[in-house]
Motif scaffolding. Sequence first.
Motif, mmCIF file in Angstrom:
data_model
loop_
_atom_site.group_PDB
_atom_site.id
_atom_site.type_symbol
_atom_site.label_atom_id
_atom_site.label_comp_id
_atom_site.label_asym_id
_atom_site.label_seq_id
_atom_site.Cartn_x
_atom_site.Cartn_y
_atom_site.Cartn_z
ATOM 1 N N PHE A 18 0.736 -1.157 0.081
ATOM 2 C CA PHE A 18 0.230 -0.283 -0.192
ATOM 3 C C PHE A 18 0.765 1.225 -0.370
ATOM 4 C CE2 PHE A 18 -4.041 2.031 1.934
ATOM 5 C CZ PHE A 18 -4.354 2.313 1.091
ATOM 6 N N ASP A 19 1.414 1.538 0.545
ATOM 7 C CA ASP A 19 2.557 2.273 1.029
ATOM 8 C C ASP A 19 3.735 2.665 -0.757
ATOM 9 O OD1 ASP A 19 2.728 2.860 3.266
ATOM 10 O OD2 ASP A 19 3.969 1.967 4.063
ATOM 11 N N ARG A 20 4.160 1.719 -1.611
ATOM 12 C CA ARG A 20 4.580 1.226 -2.004
ATOM 13 C C ARG A 20 3.614 2.134 -4.001
ATOM 14 N NH1 ARG A 20 7.429 -3.528 -1.135
ATOM 15 N NH2 ARG A 20 9.220 -3.205 -0.496
ATOM 16 N N VAL A 21 2.462 1.706 -3.773
ATOM 17 C CA VAL A 21 1.220 2.053 -4.760
ATOM 18 C C VAL A 21 0.832 3.594 -4.304
ATOM 19 C CG1 VAL A 21 -0.823 1.806 -5.134
ATOM 20 C CG2 VAL A 21 0.094 -0.088 -5.013
ATOM 21 N N THR A 22 0.849 4.083 -3.100
ATOM 22 C CA THR A 22 0.761 5.514 -3.030
ATOM 23 C C THR A 22 1.541 6.274 -2.972
ATOM 24 O OG1 THR A 22 -1.168 4.604 -1.327
ATOM 25 C CG2 THR A 22 -0.151 7.030 -0.916
ATOM 26 N N LEU A 73 2.834 15.288 5.840
ATOM 27 C CA LEU A 73 1.952 14.846 6.062
ATOM 28 C C LEU A 73 1.887 13.128 6.657
ATOM 29 C CD1 LEU A 73 -1.292 14.494 7.939
ATOM 30 C CD2 LEU A 73 -1.991 13.832 5.660
ATOM 31 N N TRP A 74 2.240 12.296 5.065
ATOM 32 C CA TRP A 74 2.960 11.188 5.427
ATOM 33 C C TRP A 74 3.763 10.933 5.890
ATOM 34 C CZ3 TRP A 74 6.289 6.970 2.892
ATOM 35 C CH2 TRP A 74 5.346 5.940 2.789
ATOM 36 N N PHE A 79 5.978 7.870 11.096
ATOM 37 C CA PHE A 79 7.158 7.834 11.755
ATOM 38 C C PHE A 79 5.572 7.383 13.114
ATOM 39 C CE2 PHE A 79 7.693 9.450 16.406
ATOM 40 C CZ PHE A 79 9.037 9.161 16.597
ATOM 41 N N VAL A 80 4.771 7.848 13.369
ATOM 42 C CA VAL A 80 3.415 7.124 14.152
ATOM 43 C C VAL A 80 3.414 5.945 13.858
ATOM 44 C CG1 VAL A 80 0.766 7.886 14.935
ATOM 45 C CG2 VAL A 80 2.735 9.698 14.683
ATOM 46 N N GLU A 81 3.450 5.483 12.508
ATOM 47 C CA GLU A 81 3.077 4.095 12.466
ATOM 48 C C GLU A 81 4.172 2.917 13.158
ATOM 49 O OE1 GLU A 81 2.020 1.624 8.820
ATOM 50 O OE2 GLU A 81 3.323 3.455 7.672
ATOM 51 N N LYS A 82 5.099 3.871 12.937
ATOM 52 C CA LYS A 82 6.112 3.064 13.539
ATOM 53 C C LYS A 82 6.484 2.731 15.560
ATOM 54 C CE LYS A 82 9.249 3.731 9.835
ATOM 55 N NZ LYS A 82 10.672 4.171 9.355
ATOM 56 N N SER A 115 -4.993 9.442 3.068
ATOM 57 C CA SER A 115 -4.724 11.182 2.767
ATOM 58 C C SER A 115 -4.024 11.245 2.052
ATOM 59 C CB SER A 115 -4.174 10.885 4.057
ATOM 60 O OG SER A 115 -5.063 11.346 5.804
ATOM 61 N N LEU A 116 -2.711 10.819 1.539
ATOM 62 C CA LEU A 116 -1.968 11.017 0.586
ATOM 63 C C LEU A 116 -2.718 10.412 -1.007
ATOM 64 C CD1 LEU A 116 0.497 12.344 0.240
ATOM 65 C CD2 LEU A 116 2.262 9.860 -0.033
#
Length: 164
Positions: A18-22, A73-74, A79-82, A115-116
């Motif tokens: 999902f991160d890579r696609v976004t 924001l991303w 960072f929050v995700e980690k 969001s991104l």
Amino acid sequence: MINPPKLDIPRSAGQRWFDRVTMGVFLAVVIYGIFSWPALPEEVPMHYYVTGEIDGWGHKGFLFLLAGIGAFLWIILSFVEKHPETHNYQGLTEENAPRLYRNSIWLVNVMKNESLLFISYLTWKIIENAFGRYLGGGAWDMAVFLVVLFGSLGFFIYRSFKIK
């Protein structure tokens, strides 16, 4: 829990995908904006009336601000995700911490990427409208984004109660 455990929760393949696609979509829109820059008029649409009509214009440099906000924001949400141990939980125990952490990591990942993707869509839409290719939308764009965002939030909150 006063001191939540700090666990090493590896990111799933779905989160990485999902991160890579976004990020790919975002970079494609930024590159499109850079190549479109010389042809863009000095003023681009910045605001849309509820019916979708353009009712506000601003300098084309706004596109960099929008992309910058999205990137910032991303990065912050990554960072929050980690650090799921810093998230707020109800009924966190040593036993259920790994399950709740995974759920919380997924929540932040999904919200970060949604969001991104929305910011990428808005940037692309502004460029297209600036070139006279009116795309419409207006209030529907924001309504769909909010339904998706709050729907995701609701899903993960519901799921957190189920997996305790």
